[in-house]
Write a protein that holds these residues in place. Structure first.
Motif, mmCIF file in Angstrom:
data_model
loop_
_atom_site.group_PDB
_atom_site.id
_atom_site.type_symbol
_atom_site.label_atom_id
_atom_site.label_comp_id
_atom_site.label_asym_id
_atom_site.label_seq_id
_atom_site.Cartn_x
_atom_site.Cartn_y
_atom_site.Cartn_z
ATOM 1 N N ALA A 469 0.835 -1.211 0.000
ATOM 2 C CA ALA A 469 0.000 0.000 0.000
ATOM 3 C C ALA A 469 0.865 1.256 0.000
ATOM 4 C CB ALA A 469 -0.919 -0.013 1.226
ATOM 5 N N TYR A 473 0.285 3.894 -2.989
ATOM 6 C CA TYR A 473 -0.375 5.165 -2.709
ATOM 7 C C TYR A 473 0.589 6.256 -2.238
ATOM 8 C CZ TYR A 473 -4.452 2.114 -2.823
ATOM 9 O OH TYR A 473 -5.401 1.210 -3.200
ATOM 10 N N PHE A 475 2.164 6.688 0.727
ATOM 11 C CA PHE A 475 1.838 7.164 2.064
ATOM 12 C C PHE A 475 3.056 7.820 2.718
ATOM 13 C CE2 PHE A 475 -1.536 3.673 2.282
ATOM 14 C CZ PHE A 475 -2.553 4.565 1.985
ATOM 15 N N ILE A 508 -6.153 0.643 5.940
ATOM 16 C CA ILE A 508 -5.697 1.223 4.673
ATOM 17 C C ILE A 508 -6.887 1.742 3.872
ATOM 18 C CG2 ILE A 508 -4.613 0.689 2.451
ATOM 19 C CD1 ILE A 508 -2.832 -1.314 3.941
ATOM 20 N N LYS A 512 -6.905 5.686 2.484
ATOM 21 C CA LYS A 512 -6.488 5.988 1.117
ATOM 22 C C LYS A 512 -7.453 6.861 0.342
ATOM 23 C CE LYS A 512 -8.652 1.869 -0.846
ATOM 24 N NZ LYS A 512 -8.425 0.553 -1.458
ATOM 25 N N THR A 515 -6.371 10.261 -1.186
ATOM 26 C CA THR A 515 -5.076 10.350 -1.844
ATOM 27 C C THR A 515 -5.182 11.136 -3.139
ATOM 28 O OG1 THR A 515 -4.444 8.224 -0.894
ATOM 29 C CG2 THR A 515 -3.166 9.009 -2.772
#
Length: 521
Positions: A469, A473, A475, A508, A512, A515
Motif C-alpha cells: 500500500a 499510494y 503514504f 488502509i 487511502k 489520496t
C-alpha cells in the motif's frame, strides 16, 4: 485572616490579595491595584449591600488594595471579598470579633440588597487556590457544587453577605465533598449507563444509529473514531446523511474520566458555560462552530484570552460541518493544536497555554456541486474548480486525518437496525477503550512513535500488505503511523491482542480515500 480573590486570565489566572486599611480623613472609599470599571463600581454596590444587610459602614476613610498591583483586575467577582474585607477591618478596629486564622478564597457578586449572585470561573479559582495551599473558600451558593469538586477544599456556599460574614469566624460553616453526598469514581453518574465497564451517555431521542439508512461504512468509521480517538472526514453529496450521522456521535463517545473532566470543567468555568446544576462535566464536549467563525473564535483571544472553540472542545469533538466553507486561515490554524494538543495565546505582554486535545471531524462535499465521485449523478464542475475547492485543505491538515470515508447517497438501502444499533456499536467501543486504559492509559490516536513500535506490531503478511500500500499510494511517514494506530484500534474492537491482515486492510481502506479525491481507490 487573609482574604484572596481570583483574577481570570487565560487558562491559569492569578490569585489576588484583598487588603483593607481604615484611617482618619474625609469618609471615602479608594481602590488601588489597577482595577477596571466593574471593580471600581463595586464601591457603590458594596456600601449599599453592607447597609442593607444590617451592618454599619465604617465612618473612616477606606483604602482597599488589590495586589499584585501590576495585574489588571476585572469583573464583578470582587464585590464579596472587598465587602468582607471592609467588615473584617471594621470589626477588628472595634475588637469585637475573632476570625479564622487561615487564608480564605472569596468570590461573588453583590446585589444592593446584600444577596450574592453567581460568578464564572469558580472551578478555576478554587483549583488555583488549592494548588497554592488555600483550602477554604466562600463562593455563591449556586457555585458551591462546582467548587466542591476540587479535592481537599472546604467550601461554604453563601447566599447573602450576612451569612458570608458569619462564616469567616466559624469553621463549622464549611464542608468538603467527602462530607456531602460524595460520588465515588465507581458509581455511575446521573445520565450515564455502563457498558462492559465503560460509561456512556444515555441514548436520547434522535441519537439512535439504527435510524440511519445505508451508511454502514460511515457508522463503522464512527465506531473506530470513538474507540481510538481518531480524526475523521466524511465526504459525500449534499443530503446523503453524513452530517446527521456525525451529530449522533456523542451517543457512542465514552464518558470522561474524573481526571479528564477536571480540565474540561476548568475551561468551561472560565468561559461561563457551566450551568448552576452542574458540578463536573463528564459528557465529552461536542462543538459545532459556524462556517463564518474567525481564527480568534476558534483559537481564543480577547483582552483576557478567553478560550476558543478548540479549547472548549478539549477532550471532546470539534465538528466542522461544510468544512470547505470555512476560511483557509481557520483550517490551517488547526494543524498545530492537532499535533501538540494545546494552544498558546499572547495578549498585552502576557501569554497563556490552553489545552486543546480535541478530536476533529469534518463533513464536506467532494466538489462545489457535490456530485464528484457519485455513481448515480454527474458532476458538472471543471477540474480547476474542484482543484480550487480542495486547496483550502492543505496536505499537512489532511495528513492528520486518520479516517476518510466517502458516503454514497443511496436511500434505497434498508435501515441498519440489526447491524448498527447504538447498543451494539457501544459494545465494541467499550472493549477497545477498556483495553487502551489498561495497556497505556492513552487513546490509540495519541500513541508516540516508541509506543507504536511496541503496541502496533505486525506479522509478516500484514507487513507485506502495508508495504504494498505504501508503494502504491505513496503514504507519508505520518500516514503509515496513522494506519498502524487505526489497525490497533480495529484489533481492540475485535478483542484481539495481535493485529492481523484484515485489520490492516480495513485501516488502509479508510486512509487511502483522499489520496487523489476519488472514492474508487
Amino acid at each position: 485572616m487573609k482574604i484572596f480573590s481570583f483574577s481570570p486570565f487565560g487558562y491559569e489566572g492569578s490569585l489576588v490579595s484583598i487588603e483593607v486599611d481604615l484611617r482618619r480623613g474625609i469618609p471615602a472609599v479608594d481602590i488601588v491595584g489597577l482595577a477596571d470599571g466593574a471593580v471600581k463600581e463595586s464601591r457603590e454596590r458594596m456600601q449599599a449591600a453592607i447597609r442593607n444587610s444590617g451592618f454599619d459602614f465604617p465612618q473612616e476613610r477606606v483604602l482597599i488594595s488589590l495586589s499584585p498591583a501590576d495585574l489588571k483586575k476585572e469583573g464583578a467577582g470582587f464585590d464579596l471579598p472587598v465587602a468582607l474585607g471592609v467588615l473584617a477591618a471594621n470589626a477588628a478596629l472595634k475588637e469585637d470579633k475573632n476570625f479564622i486564622s487561615e487564608p480564605i478564597l472569596v468570590m461573588g457578586e453583590l446585589e444592593l440588597s446584600g444577596k450574592i449572585r453567581p460568578v464564572k470561573g469558580v472551578h478555576a479559582a478554587v483549583s488555583t487556590a488549592a494548588s497554592s495551599g488555600i483550602l477554604r473558600c466562600i463562593v455563591p451558593s449556586l457555585n458551591a457544587e462546582e467548587a466542591k469538586e476540587i479535592r481537599g477544599m472546604m467550601v461554604y456556599g453563601a447566599d447573602s453577605l450576612e451569612n458570608a460574614f458569619r462564616a469567616i469566624s466559624d469553621t463549622s460553616f464549611f464542608e468538603s465533598k467527602s462530607s456531602s453526598q460524595n460520588q465515588s469514581s465507581k458509581e455511575i453518574p446521573e445520565g450515564c449507563v455502563e457498558v462492559n465497564g465503560v460509561l456512556f451517555p444515555q441514548v436520547n431521542p434522535g441519537y439512535e444509529f439504527a435510524d440511519l439508512k445505508g451508511q454502514q461504512e460511515l457508522i463503522r468509521g464512527l465506531q473506530i473514531a470513538a474507540a481510538g480517538g481518531h480524526n475523521l472526514l466524511a465526504m459525500g453529496a449534499p443530503g446523503c446523511g453524513k452530517t446527521m450521522a456525525i451529530q449522533k456521535f456523542p451517543a457512542i463517545n465514552p464518558v470522561l474520566t474524573l481526571e479528564e473532566a477536571q480540565s474540561v470543567t476548568r475551561i468551561w468555568s472560565l468561559a461561563g458555560l457551566i450551568k448552576p446544576s452542574e458540578s463536573l462535566i463528564r459528557i465529552p464536549p461536542f462543538r459545532i462552530p459556524h462556517q463564518t467563525a474567525s481564527v480568534e473564535g476558534l483559537c481564543g483571544g480577547g483582552p483576557n484570552c478567553r478560550p476558543g472553540e478548540i479549547s472548549l472542545a478539549h477532550n471532546g469533538v470539534l465538528f466542522l460541518d461544510e468544512a470547505a466553507e470555512f476560511r483557509t486561515s481557520v483550517l490551517q490554524m488547526l494543524r498545530v493544536p492537532l499535533e501538540s494538543g494545546n494552544i498558546t495565546l499572547s495578549r498585552a505582554g502576557r501569554s497563556t497555554c490552553y489545552p486543546a486535545n480535541f478530536q476533529l471531524m469534518m463533513a464536506v462535499n467532494p466538489c462545489p456541486c457535490g456530485n464528484y465521485g457519485s455513481k448515480t449523478k454527474i458532476c458538472l464542475c471543471s477540474a480547476k474548480s474542484v482543484d480550487m475547492y480542495w486547496k483550502k485543505f492543505s496536505a499537512p491538515l489532511l495528513d492528520r486525518v486518520d479516517l476518510r470515508i466517502f458516503v454514497e447517497n443511496d436511500s434505497s438501502k434498508e435501515r441498519t437496525e440489526n447491524l448498527c444499533c447504538t447498543e451494539k456499536i457501544r459494545e465494541g467501543i467499550a472493549i477497545a477503550v477498556k483495553k487502551q486504559r489498561e495497556r497505556q492509559g492513552l487513546k490509540n490516536s495519541e500513541l508516540l512513535p516508541q509506543e507504536i513500535s511496541r503496541f502496533c506490531k505486525l506479522n509478516s503478511s500484514s507487513k507485506e500488505i502495508l508495504d504494498n500500500a505504501i508503494e502504491r499510494y505513496g503514504f507519508s511517514p505520518r500516514a503509515i503511523s496513522s494506519i498502524l494506530k487505526t489497525s490497533r484500534t480495529i484489533a481492540d474492537i475485535d478483542d484481539q491482542e495481535n493485529i492481523n491482515d484484515e485489520h490492516v486492510k480495513e485501516a488502509i481502506k479508510y486512509r487511502k480515500l483522499c489520496t487523489n479525491l476519488t472514492p474508487e481507490l
